[in-house]
Design a protein around this motif. Structure first.
Motif, PDB file in Angstrom:
ATOM      1  N   ILE A  29      -8.257  17.853  11.021  1.00  0.00           N
ATOM      2  CA  ILE A  29      -7.223  18.485  10.200  1.00  0.00           C
ATOM      3  C   ILE A  29      -5.872  17.830  10.454  1.00  0.00           C
ATOM      4  O   ILE A  29      -5.123  17.547   9.522  1.00  0.00           O
ATOM      5  N   ARG A  30      -5.551  17.578  11.730  1.00  0.00           N
ATOM      6  CA  ARG A  30      -4.268  16.951  12.072  1.00  0.00           C
ATOM      7  C   ARG A  30      -4.138  15.601  11.374  1.00  0.00           C
ATOM      8  O   ARG A  30      -3.098  15.287  10.785  1.00  0.00           O
ATOM      9  N   LEU A  31      -5.201  14.807  11.395  1.00  0.00           N
ATOM     10  CA  LEU A  31      -5.142  13.499  10.743  1.00  0.00           C
ATOM     11  C   LEU A  31      -5.114  13.623   9.225  1.00  0.00           C
ATOM     12  O   LEU A  31      -4.405  12.873   8.550  1.00  0.00           O
ATOM     13  N   GLU A  32      -5.870  14.558   8.669  1.00  0.00           N
ATOM     14  CA  GLU A  32      -5.876  14.757   7.206  1.00  0.00           C
ATOM     15  C   GLU A  32      -4.502  15.177   6.694  1.00  0.00           C
ATOM     16  O   GLU A  32      -4.167  14.916   5.544  1.00  0.00           O
ATOM     17  N   MET A  33      -3.699  15.802   7.532  1.00  0.00           N
ATOM     18  CA  MET A  33      -2.366  16.247   7.122  1.00  0.00           C
ATOM     19  C   MET A  33      -1.362  15.095   7.053  1.00  0.00           C
ATOM     20  O   MET A  33      -0.315  15.221   6.432  1.00  0.00           O
ATOM     21  N   HIS A  34      -1.670  13.974   7.677  1.00  0.00           N
ATOM     22  CA  HIS A  34      -0.774  12.814   7.635  1.00  0.00           C
ATOM     23  C   HIS A  34      -0.778  12.201   6.231  1.00  0.00           C
ATOM     24  O   HIS A  34      -1.774  12.259   5.517  1.00  0.00           O
ATOM     25  N   SER A  35       0.326  11.592   5.895  1.00  0.00           N
ATOM     26  CA  SER A  35       0.389  10.838   4.638  1.00  0.00           C
ATOM     27  C   SER A  35      -0.399   9.541   4.804  1.00  0.00           C
ATOM     28  O   SER A  35      -0.702   9.123   5.929  1.00  0.00           O
ATOM     29  N   ALA A  57      -1.699   4.631   7.883  1.00  0.00           N
ATOM     30  CA  ALA A  57      -1.666   3.163   7.927  1.00  0.00           C
ATOM     31  C   ALA A  57      -0.937   2.679   9.173  1.00  0.00           C
ATOM     32  O   ALA A  57      -1.372   1.705   9.815  1.00  0.00           O
ATOM     33  N   ARG A  58       0.149   3.340   9.542  1.00  0.00           N
ATOM     34  CA  ARG A  58       0.878   2.967  10.762  1.00  0.00           C
ATOM     35  C   ARG A  58       0.020   3.187  12.008  1.00  0.00           C
ATOM     36  O   ARG A  58       0.243   2.552  13.028  1.00  0.00           O
ATOM     37  N   MET A  59      -0.951   4.088  11.917  1.00  0.00           N
ATOM     38  CA  MET A  59      -1.871   4.340  13.030  1.00  0.00           C
ATOM     39  C   MET A  59      -3.082   3.405  12.967  1.00  0.00           C
ATOM     40  O   MET A  59      -3.963   3.462  13.817  1.00  0.00           O
ATOM     41  N   GLY A  60      -3.118   2.553  11.927  1.00  0.00           N
ATOM     42  CA  GLY A  60      -4.234   1.638  11.759  1.00  0.00           C
ATOM     43  C   GLY A  60      -5.447   2.272  11.106  1.00  0.00           C
ATOM     44  O   GLY A  60      -6.561   1.784  11.252  1.00  0.00           O
TER      45      GLY A  60
END
Length: 75
Positions: free
Chosen positions: A44-50, A55-58
């Motif tokens: 969920i935490r990752l799905e909430m990212h734009s 992309a900045r996290m690779g």
């Protein structure tokens, strides 16, 4: 209220369905409830990212589940 009563939808299908399809695609053919429940917060935490933040996290959005369950694919 139990967290099991919460339905999280991503697009047309639920996040649970998305996880089920991921496990089928890697050949497990099942969705281990314990693994799914233990990692739901990270998913969920990752799905909430734009998309830009991912992309900045690779990562791309399609890579979230493989990233979260990457330890299952070690072989």
């Amino acid at each position: 209220m139990s967290a099991d009563n919460i339905r999280i939808a991503m697009g047309r299908g639920s996040l649970g369905q998305k996880i089920d399809l991921y496990f089928v695609s890697i050949g497990l053919g099942l969705n281990p409830h314990g693994l799914r429940r233990a990692r739901m917060g990270e998913i969920i935490r990752l799905e909430m990212h734009s998309d830009d933040q991912l992309a900045r996290m690779g990562l791309s959005r399609d890579q979230i589940l493989p990233h979260v369950f990457r330890d299952l694919l070690v072989g």
